[in-house]
Enzyme design. Structure first.
Site, PDB file in Angstrom:
ATOM      1  N   CYS A  46      45.161 -61.911  12.302  1.00 49.84           N
ATOM      2  CA  CYS A  46      44.330 -61.026  12.927  1.00 49.84           C
ATOM      3  C   CYS A  46      42.751 -61.488  12.900  1.00 49.84           C
ATOM      4  O   CYS A  46      41.986 -61.613  13.753  1.00 49.84           O
ATOM      5  CB  CYS A  46      44.312 -59.501  11.999  1.00 49.84           C
TER       6      CYS A  46
HETATM    7  C1  UGA Z   1      43.781 -57.762   8.066  1.00 55.73           C
HETATM    8  C2  UGA Z   1      42.641 -56.794   7.441  1.00 55.73           C
HETATM    9  O1  UGA Z   1      42.565 -56.726   6.107  1.00 55.73           O
HETATM   10  C3  UGA Z   1      43.588 -55.468   7.955  1.00 55.73           C
HETATM   11  O2  UGA Z   1      42.756 -54.203   7.435  1.00 55.73           O
HETATM   12  C4  UGA Z   1      43.924 -55.234   9.388  1.00 55.73           C
HETATM   13  O3  UGA Z   1      44.727 -54.337   9.676  1.00 55.73           O
HETATM   14  C5  UGA Z   1      44.626 -56.562   9.686  1.00 55.73           C
HETATM   15  O4  UGA Z   1      43.842 -57.863   9.414  1.00 55.73           O
HETATM   16  C6  UGA Z   1      44.936 -56.550  11.162  1.00 55.73           C
HETATM   17  O5  UGA Z   1      43.951 -56.752  11.966  1.00 55.73           O
HETATM   18  O6  UGA Z   1      46.001 -56.186  11.664  1.00 55.73           O
HETATM   19  P1  UGA Z   1      45.652 -59.277   6.691  1.00 55.73           P
HETATM   20  O7  UGA Z   1      45.448 -60.241   8.232  1.00 55.73           O
HETATM   21  O8  UGA Z   1      47.155 -58.894   6.801  1.00 55.73           O
HETATM   22  O9  UGA Z   1      44.910 -57.879   7.216  1.00 55.73           O
HETATM   23  O10 UGA Z   1      45.266 -59.988   5.629  1.00 55.73           O
HETATM   24  P2  UGA Z   1      44.005 -59.826   4.525  1.00 55.73           P
HETATM   25  O11 UGA Z   1      44.521 -59.242   3.496  1.00 55.73           O
HETATM   26  O12 UGA Z   1      42.880 -59.264   5.089  1.00 55.73           O
HETATM   27  O13 UGA Z   1      43.546 -61.446   4.339  1.00 55.73           O
HETATM   28  C7  UGA Z   1      42.988 -62.091   5.536  1.00 55.73           C
HETATM   29  C8  UGA Z   1      42.798 -63.407   4.920  1.00 55.73           C
HETATM   30  O14 UGA Z   1      41.264 -63.338   4.053  1.00 55.73           O
HETATM   31  C9  UGA Z   1      43.846 -63.989   3.728  1.00 55.73           C
HETATM   32  O15 UGA Z   1      43.895 -65.414   4.524  1.00 55.73           O
HETATM   33  C10 UGA Z   1      43.291 -64.058   2.697  1.00 55.73           C
HETATM   34  O16 UGA Z   1      43.664 -65.171   1.817  1.00 55.73           O
HETATM   35  C11 UGA Z   1      41.699 -64.233   2.977  1.00 55.73           C
HETATM   36  N1  UGA Z   1      40.724 -63.607   1.991  1.00 55.73           N
HETATM   37  C12 UGA Z   1      40.794 -62.327   1.748  1.00 55.73           C
HETATM   38  C13 UGA Z   1      39.891 -64.450   1.459  1.00 55.73           C
HETATM   39  O17 UGA Z   1      39.794 -65.637   1.474  1.00 55.73           O
HETATM   40  N2  UGA Z   1      38.834 -63.853   0.399  1.00 55.73           N
HETATM   41  C14 UGA Z   1      39.105 -62.544   0.151  1.00 55.73           C
HETATM   42  O18 UGA Z   1      38.153 -61.878  -0.543  1.00 55.73           O
HETATM   43  C15 UGA Z   1      39.961 -61.660   0.741  1.00 55.73           C
END
Ligand code: UGA
Length: 423
Positions: free
Chosen positions: A263
């Protein structure tokens, strides 16, 4: 309520299962016969905690899986949940949206029923009222104005999708008529969440802006982290203090090797393309992507600085999924890191609790291991790429390595034997 959910991908499968759990009668339309049969057999094609239980509870009761649109007119509503992937040039590929609109339009044109088409897929602003409604109404003619449209973005996170669906921070409903919004809102009446009513274009933009802001928080933390590293300051201590400001919040401030997944990278690129098509130059959004692309290369450079030339060195890579609790490797930061390691002549040995089958489809020619111990044995160096809780406990396992250099892209290790990418 009788509802059709179109597309059994991540969002569709979770939406269908959760709506069934809320007591609705669901027809999940999936044109891929093999996938449909798998779901019917109670096997989820994706790895998501709690999903198998919901499927086995509702399949053959109030959740049907079908491969055509023959009965879609019997549903009051249909949720469009198909993928909107990124094309090579960064624009959004709307071919699946177009195909679904055509199938819906054809099916609805043969009957004379009220129906609300609700778009859940992430689409560029204007798609619901423009492309989708014009294709569908082009088939139906809809002289009696019986088909309505709404946009209802989904904010679930992989790995916590069921919990997120059942406990949303907000429900956004974009539509132009009050009673249509009432109908969509009634679908969620079992949930305790504020509902925001707005226009479809606003709802479409809320989804993009939310993902862009979350990604921006991560790239911002990474940039601050890179500066902190030079000053020997722990960015996690800094962000703990920063996040105590209620205007900022402590979430999504974890610095590291950057964001991946299906996403954030694609949605930000899509928003950049939308902006550029309007004559804007979205410098901030472009920087969010740029920081994210630099972090994996920084990690490899840091490794080479510590370990010397990587050619011929055995590198244990722990973690392949884009985050923990998923087998999804789409845009995982492990991908650019492994590619760069291979380019520099390193021998890569990888382990992940769930994601090896998916990663081996993309990078088949590295050594995949069945355990951390197997990956670490006689390795010269180790990179930690995913925040799997089981990696947090590693300590004496590192004694199996030939060398002592361990670099973390995610802050997870408790033993304090690793150097962090920006802490
Ligand atoms: C993300 C959004 O958080 C959701 O709200 C949204 O619905 C979704 O995309 C979408 O558009 O469908 P997701 O892709 O499942 O969800 O994953 P996240 O938990 O948001 O993490 C995304 C990435 O960011 C991961 O690689 C994670 O490791 C990284 N991340 C997250 C960081 O590097 N630092 C952080 O503090 C948080």
């Amino acid at each position: 309520m009788k509802i059709s959910v179109i597309g059994a991908g991540y969002v569709g499968l979770v939406t269908a299962s959760c709506l069934a759990e809320l007591g609705h009668s669901i027809d999940l339309i999936e044109i891929d016969q093999e996938k449909a049969e798998m779901i019917l057999a109670g096997i989820s094609p994706i790895n998501e905690p709690g999903l198998d239980d919901l499927l086995s509870k509702h399949i053959s009761h109030n959740l049907r899986v079908i491969t055509n649109y023959n009965e879609v007119h019997k549903s009051k509503l249909s949720f469009v949940c198909v993928g909107t992937p990124q094309m090579i040039d960064g624009n959004t590929d709307l071919s699946m949206i177009k195909a679904v609109s055509k199938s819906l339009g054809t099916a609805l044109s043969m009957h004379d029923q009220d129906h609300v088409v609700i778009v859940k897929s992430t689409v560029p602003p204007g798609t619901t009222e423009g492309l989708i409604s014009s294709i569908i109404l082009g088939y139906t003619g809809d002289t009696e104005n019986k088909i309505k449209f709404a946009m209802n973005p989904e904010f679930l996170r992989e790995g916590q999708a069921i919990t997120d669906f059942m406990n949303p921070d907000r429900i956004i409903i974009g539509c132009t008529e009050q009673y249509v919004g009432d109908t969509v809102a009634s679908v969620y009446s079992g949930l305790n969440a504020p509902v925001m009513r707005t226009a479809p274009t606003v709802a479409e933009m809320i989804k993009y802006a939310s993902n862009a802001l979350l990604a921006m928080k991560i790239s911002f933390s990474n940039e601050i982290g890179n500066i902190c590293k030079r000053l020997d300051i722990d960015v996690y201590d800094v962000m703990r203090g920063v996040g105590m400001d209620h205007r900022i919040s402590p979430h999504f401030l974890n610095a590291g090797v950057g964001f991946g997944g299906s996403c954030f990278p694609k949605d930000i690129m899509s928003l950049i393309k939308v902006a550029e098509s309007l004559g804007e130059n979205p410098v901030l959004l472009k920087s969010v992507i740029k920081v994210n692309e630099q972090q994996p290369l920084r990690m490899v450079e840091m490794l080479e600085k510590r370990a010397g030339p990587l050619a011929g060195k055995v590198v244990a890579v722990l973690g392949l999924a884009f985050k923990n609790d998923t087998d999804d490797v789409r845009d995982s930061r492990a991908l650019p890191v492994i590619k760069e390691l291979l380019r520099r002549g390193a021998l890569v040995r990888a382990y992940d609790p769930l994601a090896i089958p998916n990663m081996s489809k993309i990078i088949p020619d590295i050594e995949y291991c069945e355990s951390t111990a197997e990956a670490l044995k006689d390795a010269d160096v180790c990179l930690i790429m995913t925040e799997w809780p089981e990696f947090g406990e590693l300590d004496c396992e590192f004694d199996l390595m030939r060398g002592k250099i361990i670099i973390e892209g995610r802050k997870i290790l408790k033993c304090g034997r690793a150097e962090g990418i920006c802490w």
